[in-house]
Scaffold this motif. Structure first.
Motif, PDB file in Angstrom:
ATOM      1  N   THR A 177     -54.210   6.347 -53.063  1.00  0.00           N
ATOM      2  CA  THR A 177     -55.656   6.870 -52.380  1.00  0.00           C
ATOM      3  C   THR A 177     -56.088   6.158 -51.408  1.00  0.00           C
ATOM      4  N   GLY A 178     -56.272   4.825 -51.857  1.00  0.00           N
ATOM      5  CA  GLY A 178     -56.872   4.145 -50.115  1.00  0.00           C
ATOM      6  C   GLY A 178     -55.649   3.991 -49.129  1.00  0.00           C
ATOM      7  N   SER A 179     -54.091   3.711 -49.954  1.00  0.00           N
ATOM      8  CA  SER A 179     -53.289   3.262 -49.313  1.00  0.00           C
ATOM      9  C   SER A 179     -52.481   4.269 -48.100  1.00  0.00           C
ATOM     10  N   LEU A 180     -52.157   5.666 -49.052  1.00  0.00           N
ATOM     11  CA  LEU A 180     -51.967   6.572 -48.473  1.00  0.00           C
ATOM     12  C   LEU A 180     -53.190   7.451 -47.331  1.00  0.00           C
ATOM     13  N   TYR A 181     -54.081   7.094 -47.582  1.00  0.00           N
ATOM     14  CA  TYR A 181     -55.406   7.408 -46.236  1.00  0.00           C
ATOM     15  C   TYR A 181     -54.807   6.478 -44.797  1.00  0.00           C
ATOM     16  N   ALA A 183     -51.937   5.326 -44.689  1.00  0.00           N
ATOM     17  CA  ALA A 183     -50.979   5.410 -43.864  1.00  0.00           C
ATOM     18  C   ALA A 183     -51.292   7.320 -42.910  1.00  0.00           C
ATOM     19  N   LEU A 184     -51.793   7.874 -43.434  1.00  0.00           N
ATOM     20  CA  LEU A 184     -51.167   8.822 -43.157  1.00  0.00           C
ATOM     21  C   LEU A 184     -53.448   9.147 -41.801  1.00  0.00           C
ATOM     22  N   PHE A 185     -53.496   8.402 -41.671  1.00  0.00           N
ATOM     23  CA  PHE A 185     -54.192   8.614 -40.417  1.00  0.00           C
ATOM     24  C   PHE A 185     -55.009   6.678 -39.437  1.00  0.00           C
ATOM     25  N   VAL A 186     -54.673   5.482 -40.609  1.00  0.00           N
ATOM     26  CA  VAL A 186     -55.096   4.940 -39.173  1.00  0.00           C
ATOM     27  C   VAL A 186     -53.652   4.075 -39.067  1.00  0.00           C
ATOM     28  N   LEU A 187     -52.781   4.164 -39.121  1.00  0.00           N
ATOM     29  CA  LEU A 187     -51.244   3.707 -38.288  1.00  0.00           C
ATOM     30  C   LEU A 187     -51.187   3.950 -37.905  1.00  0.00           C
ATOM     31  N   PRO A 188     -51.175   5.731 -37.873  1.00  0.00           N
ATOM     32  CA  PRO A 188     -50.531   6.284 -36.458  1.00  0.00           C
ATOM     33  C   PRO A 188     -52.003   6.752 -35.681  1.00  0.00           C
ATOM     34  N   GLU A 189     -52.786   5.992 -35.925  1.00  0.00           N
ATOM     35  CA  GLU A 189     -54.091   5.960 -35.146  1.00  0.00           C
ATOM     36  C   GLU A 189     -53.835   4.056 -33.880  1.00  0.00           C
ATOM     37  N   ILE A 190     -53.531   3.333 -35.209  1.00  0.00           N
ATOM     38  CA  ILE A 190     -52.507   1.859 -33.639  1.00  0.00           C
ATOM     39  C   ILE A 190     -51.451   2.629 -33.352  1.00  0.00           C
ATOM     40  N   ILE A 191     -50.467   3.086 -33.765  1.00  0.00           N
ATOM     41  CA  ILE A 191     -49.515   3.132 -33.231  1.00  0.00           C
ATOM     42  C   ILE A 191     -49.879   3.776 -32.071  1.00  0.00           C
ATOM     43  N   LEU A 192     -50.931   5.006 -31.460  1.00  0.00           N
ATOM     44  CA  LEU A 192     -51.071   5.613 -31.055  1.00  0.00           C
ATOM     45  C   LEU A 192     -51.440   4.448 -29.830  1.00  0.00           C
ATOM     46  N   LEU A 249     -60.847  -1.017 -32.957  1.00  0.00           N
ATOM     47  CA  LEU A 249     -62.048  -1.889 -33.616  1.00  0.00           C
ATOM     48  C   LEU A 249     -61.862  -0.694 -35.324  1.00  0.00           C
ATOM     49  N   SER A 250     -62.925   0.742 -34.415  1.00  0.00           N
ATOM     50  CA  SER A 250     -63.153   0.959 -35.840  1.00  0.00           C
ATOM     51  C   SER A 250     -61.961   1.817 -36.860  1.00  0.00           C
ATOM     52  N   SER A 251     -60.382   2.251 -36.259  1.00  0.00           N
ATOM     53  CA  SER A 251     -59.180   2.213 -37.152  1.00  0.00           C
ATOM     54  C   SER A 251     -59.765   0.456 -38.455  1.00  0.00           C
ATOM     55  N   ILE A 252     -59.632  -0.611 -38.012  1.00  0.00           N
ATOM     56  CA  ILE A 252     -59.513  -1.444 -38.580  1.00  0.00           C
ATOM     57  C   ILE A 252     -60.730  -1.750 -39.448  1.00  0.00           C
ATOM     58  N   LEU A 253     -61.704  -0.739 -39.093  1.00  0.00           N
ATOM     59  CA  LEU A 253     -63.212  -0.624 -40.408  1.00  0.00           C
ATOM     60  C   LEU A 253     -62.848   0.538 -41.361  1.00  0.00           C
ATOM     61  N   GLN A 254     -62.385   1.644 -40.596  1.00  0.00           N
ATOM     62  CA  GLN A 254     -61.826   2.938 -41.353  1.00  0.00           C
ATOM     63  C   GLN A 254     -61.277   2.032 -42.601  1.00  0.00           C
ATOM     64  N   GLY A 255     -60.023   1.769 -42.252  1.00  0.00           N
ATOM     65  CA  GLY A 255     -58.706   0.951 -43.339  1.00  0.00           C
ATOM     66  C   GLY A 255     -59.565   0.251 -44.412  1.00  0.00           C
ATOM     67  N   CYS A 256     -60.719  -0.947 -43.776  1.00  0.00           N
ATOM     68  CA  CYS A 256     -61.533  -0.957 -45.109  1.00  0.00           C
ATOM     69  C   CYS A 256     -61.810  -0.886 -45.520  1.00  0.00           C
ATOM     70  N   PRO A 263     -67.685   0.054 -50.706  1.00  0.00           N
ATOM     71  CA  PRO A 263     -68.333  -0.536 -49.538  1.00  0.00           C
ATOM     72  C   PRO A 263     -69.759  -1.119 -48.653  1.00  0.00           C
ATOM     73  N   GLY A 264     -70.415  -1.484 -48.434  1.00  0.00           N
ATOM     74  CA  GLY A 264     -71.583  -2.391 -48.636  1.00  0.00           C
ATOM     75  C   GLY A 264     -72.138  -0.664 -47.526  1.00  0.00           C
ATOM     76  N   TRP A 265     -73.533  -0.019 -46.962  1.00  0.00           N
ATOM     77  CA  TRP A 265     -74.319   0.053 -46.446  1.00  0.00           C
ATOM     78  C   TRP A 265     -73.973  -0.136 -44.697  1.00  0.00           C
ATOM     79  N   TRP A 266     -74.139  -1.347 -44.626  1.00  0.00           N
ATOM     80  CA  TRP A 266     -73.214  -2.209 -43.299  1.00  0.00           C
ATOM     81  C   TRP A 266     -71.952  -1.634 -42.908  1.00  0.00           C
ATOM     82  N   LEU A 267     -71.678  -1.912 -43.755  1.00  0.00           N
ATOM     83  CA  LEU A 267     -69.918  -0.847 -43.383  1.00  0.00           C
ATOM     84  C   LEU A 267     -70.204  -0.222 -42.808  1.00  0.00           C
ATOM     85  N   VAL A 268     -70.343   1.034 -43.649  1.00  0.00           N
ATOM     86  CA  VAL A 268     -70.508   2.343 -43.516  1.00  0.00           C
ATOM     87  C   VAL A 268     -70.880   2.611 -42.149  1.00  0.00           C
TER      88      VAL A 268
END
Length: 298
Positions: A177-181, A183-192, A249-256, A263-268
């Protein structure tokens, strides 16, 4: 209420207030212009979609986090939470896509008439509205399919543990599920983001060469504090720096967040704050960036 919840709630409240005022002000301006003139320039059309997407992010994410931080955690049910998450993802995807359209279109607009982009310069204004509409349809479909897939997978495997994904609590979280998320959301954001950097870099190079070509014909007796090309370059670099500094930076953190089991309170919350920065500040930065073609040929 914990002190950290109070502080983060105030931050979200300030972001939401400034973002709503900024995006709604510029959006209202373009809508009034369209009502009076019955037409919009291509750049104004892109900005209209961009400010609409930013408004969706702020209304769905900013207000939700603000109320949650101030202790109002039970004001919506699971369906409402999923719906707000859907709106937030849709707005984020369209905000990044619209920024990419804006950057690429302006790179085409100020390109040399003898360049290989001459055909694109003629055709782009005619089809840009269709491309943006297709983006809305594609992202609405993708953002609708992913939650359905995730819920179906949870039901089939009868997973009982909970994990926090952004601001909604969802049952079941695994590597697929995390990998699918990602691939569908984080990777296109990085490409754009890469496309935005490339198109902005092309504009900076063109403006520098243009400045060198015309500098010798400008009167040496006139003091030019800031050449139009320099001012346009500063606008471009400001937009790119703001975009990359926050959205990438937001894309990287959301991928994490998607890949981490719990994920902890601070990260979210830090991820949420950073992802709200560009929709909040973007209208004020982009308002100057949209004058690049006029500055270049002034």
């Amino acid at each position: 209420m914990d002190l950290k919840d109070l502080v983060i709630g105030i931050v979200f409240l300030l972001q939401s207030t400034v973002g709503i005022l900024g995006n709604f002000s510029f959006l209202s301006y373009y809508l009034m212009h369209y009502y009076n003139e019955q037409t919009l320039k291509t750049t104004d059309l892109i900005l209209t979609h961009l400010f609409t997407a930013n408004s969706l992010i702020i209304l769905s994410k900013g207000l939700f986090h603000t109320m949650k931080s101030f202790g109002m955690k039970e004001f919506t049910n699971n369906f409402g939470c999923e719906f707000l998450l859907y709106i937030q993802r849709l707005g984020r995807s369209m905000s990044i896509s619209s920024t990419c359209f804006l950057s690429v279109f302006q790179a085409i607009t100020i390109s040399s008439g003898n360049s290989s982009w001459l055909t694109l310069k003629v055709k782009a204004p005619k089809h840009i509205g269709l491309f943006i509409s297709l983006c809305w349809i594609i992202y609405m479909a993708i953002n609708m399919i992913f939650p359905v897939y995730m819920k179906t997978k949870v039901n089939n495997k009868n997973l009982t543990h909970n994990s926090v994904m952004k601001y909604c609590t969802t049952s079941g979280h695994d590597d697929l599920t995390g990998s699918l998320y990602t691939a569908l959301f984080v990777l296109p954001e990085i490409i754009l983001s890469v496309i935005i950097v490339w198109s902005s870099g092309s504009m900076v190079v063109f403006l520098y060469r243009h400045k060198q070509r015309v500098q010798h014909i400008r009167s040496t007796g006139v003091s030019y504090r800031t050449f139009p090309e320099s001012k346009a370059t500063h606008c471009i670099l400001t937009l790119v720096s703001t975009f990359i500094g926050f959205y990438a930076l937001s894309s990287i953190l959301q991928g994490c967040i998607a890949l981490i089991y719990n994920p902890g309170w601070w990260l979210v919350n830090i991820t949420a704050v950073i992802s709200m920065c560009f929709p909040t500040l973007g209208p004020f930065v982009i308002n100057h960036h949209s004058t690049v073609p006029r500055l270049c040929f002034s």
